[in-house]
Design a protein around this motif. Structure first.
Motif, mmCIF file in Angstrom:
data_model
loop_
_atom_site.group_PDB
_atom_site.id
_atom_site.type_symbol
_atom_site.label_atom_id
_atom_site.label_comp_id
_atom_site.label_asym_id
_atom_site.label_seq_id
_atom_site.Cartn_x
_atom_site.Cartn_y
_atom_site.Cartn_z
ATOM 1 N N ARG A 136 5.090 -8.900 0.416
ATOM 2 C CA ARG A 136 3.951 -9.167 -0.453
ATOM 3 C C ARG A 136 3.112 -10.329 0.056
ATOM 4 O O ARG A 136 3.601 -11.439 0.207
ATOM 5 C CB ARG A 136 4.431 -9.448 -1.874
ATOM 6 C CG ARG A 136 4.826 -8.208 -2.644
ATOM 7 C CD ARG A 136 5.486 -8.573 -3.939
ATOM 8 N NE ARG A 136 4.787 -9.653 -4.629
ATOM 9 C CZ ARG A 136 5.352 -10.426 -5.554
ATOM 10 N NH1 ARG A 136 6.619 -10.234 -5.885
ATOM 11 N NH2 ARG A 136 4.670 -11.384 -6.150
ATOM 12 N N GLU A 137 1.826 -10.061 0.291
ATOM 13 C CA GLU A 137 0.939 -11.095 0.809
ATOM 14 C C GLU A 137 0.770 -12.250 -0.177
ATOM 15 O O GLU A 137 0.649 -13.402 0.226
ATOM 16 C CB GLU A 137 -0.434 -10.498 1.123
ATOM 17 C CG GLU A 137 -0.486 -9.701 2.406
ATOM 18 C CD GLU A 137 -1.913 -9.376 2.796
ATOM 19 O OE1 GLU A 137 -2.806 -9.512 1.931
ATOM 20 O OE2 GLU A 137 -2.138 -8.992 3.957
ATOM 21 N N ASP A 138 0.753 -11.934 -1.476
ATOM 22 C CA ASP A 138 0.494 -13.001 -2.446
ATOM 23 C C ASP A 138 1.580 -14.074 -2.429
ATOM 24 O O ASP A 138 1.321 -15.227 -2.776
ATOM 25 C CB ASP A 138 0.335 -12.425 -3.856
ATOM 26 C CG ASP A 138 1.590 -11.726 -4.346
ATOM 27 O OD1 ASP A 138 2.247 -11.054 -3.532
ATOM 28 O OD2 ASP A 138 1.906 -11.842 -5.541
ATOM 29 N N LEU A 139 2.786 -13.714 -1.990
ATOM 30 C CA LEU A 139 3.847 -14.717 -1.928
ATOM 31 C C LEU A 139 3.554 -15.781 -0.878
ATOM 32 O O LEU A 139 3.999 -16.927 -1.000
ATOM 33 C CB LEU A 139 5.193 -14.059 -1.648
ATOM 34 C CG LEU A 139 5.791 -13.253 -2.800
ATOM 35 C CD1 LEU A 139 7.178 -12.757 -2.438
ATOM 36 C CD2 LEU A 139 5.846 -14.074 -4.065
ATOM 37 N N ALA A 140 2.795 -15.407 0.166
ATOM 38 C CA ALA A 140 2.417 -16.403 1.167
ATOM 39 C C ALA A 140 1.558 -17.490 0.537
ATOM 40 O O ALA A 140 1.649 -18.666 0.912
ATOM 41 C CB ALA A 140 1.668 -15.728 2.311
#
Length: 249
Positions: A136-140
């Protein structure tokens, strides 16, 4: 051909020693061990990764296991070693973040490897979604918030929650649902994601002596993890820093 451990990818494991530990390691790296007369064999060849550097050394190198002295000899106690299995890059092989200790570097390292396999299995059984947490990109964006804010001090959970909520309000593409509690808004999904990132070694969770709560900061794998999302982070860097300054400054 002899089957030897190549790169393939509970803390009761801290009590494992000798052949029991060697057997657990062989099973963790998916070999086919046999136990005969107190000795572990793989395809007829003796396998002693917790006692023989020829067997354990390649595993430490392959899985990038970090080993260091936990209790130095000048303290007057026996030397105690600690080892950390980083997990990041090995999730698809069935490993999470593992930590353990032992009287020698090999014992500590092999215990951490077994621990990393056990933690992954527990999370998989409970539907923890390790692969989802990794992709998941948002976790970055959450990791970057924790990393930048951690320059001030390791964060308490309510500070992480406040940072993420403020980032959402500022337009950062996160999608957590916050519920108002007595003291502040909370997101249980965010707490779960922090635990997953900790198991990957991306977020470090620690409990200070005399403190009942956890504190969060960037872990050993954060830099490698964030490198994969540098374009995403670049697009939001000014907003992320502004949020951190507003909450932590």
């Amino acid at each position: 051909m002899n089957e030897k451990p190549h790169c393939q990818g509970v803390n009761e494991n801290a009590a494992l020693v000798g052949a029991s530990l060697d057997l657990a390691v062989a099973q963790a790296v998916r070999l086919s061990p046999q136990l005969r007369d107190g000795t572990v064999y793989v395809n007829g060849v003796r396998f002693s990764p917790s006692r023989d550097w020829a067997d354990g050394g390649p595993l430490i190198e392959c899985y990038r296991i970090r080993v260091q002295v936990l209790e130095a000899p000048w303290t007057g106690r026996e030397v105690l070693w600690s080892a950390e299995f980083p997990a990041f890059g090995f999730e698809k092989q069935g490993f999470a973040h593992g930590w353990s200790s032992g009287p020698t570097p090999l014992v500590a390292a092999m215990r951490s490897l077994v621990e990393a396999r056990g933690v992954y299995r527990e999370a998989e059984h409970e539907g923890g979604g390790w692969s989802d947490a990794d992709m998941r990109e948002d976790l970055a964006l959450v990791v970057e918030l924790v990393r930048v804010a951690g320059i001030y001090h390791p964060l308490e959970l309510h500070e992480v929650q406040a940072l993420v909520q403020a980032a959402e309000i500022a337009g950062i593409p996160l999608a957590y649902r916050f519920k108002e509690k007595l003291d502040a808004a909370r997101s249980s999904a965010l707490s779960d994601d922090l635990a997953h990132l900790s198991a990957l070694g991306v977020i470090r969770m620690r409990r200070d002596p005399g403190d009942s709560g956890m504190r969060y900061q960037a872990g050993g794998e954060a830099e490698s993890y964030l490198r994969r999302y540098k374009d995403l982070l670049h697009r939001h860097t000014s907003t992320l820093h502004a949020v951190v300054q507003a909450i932590m400054g």
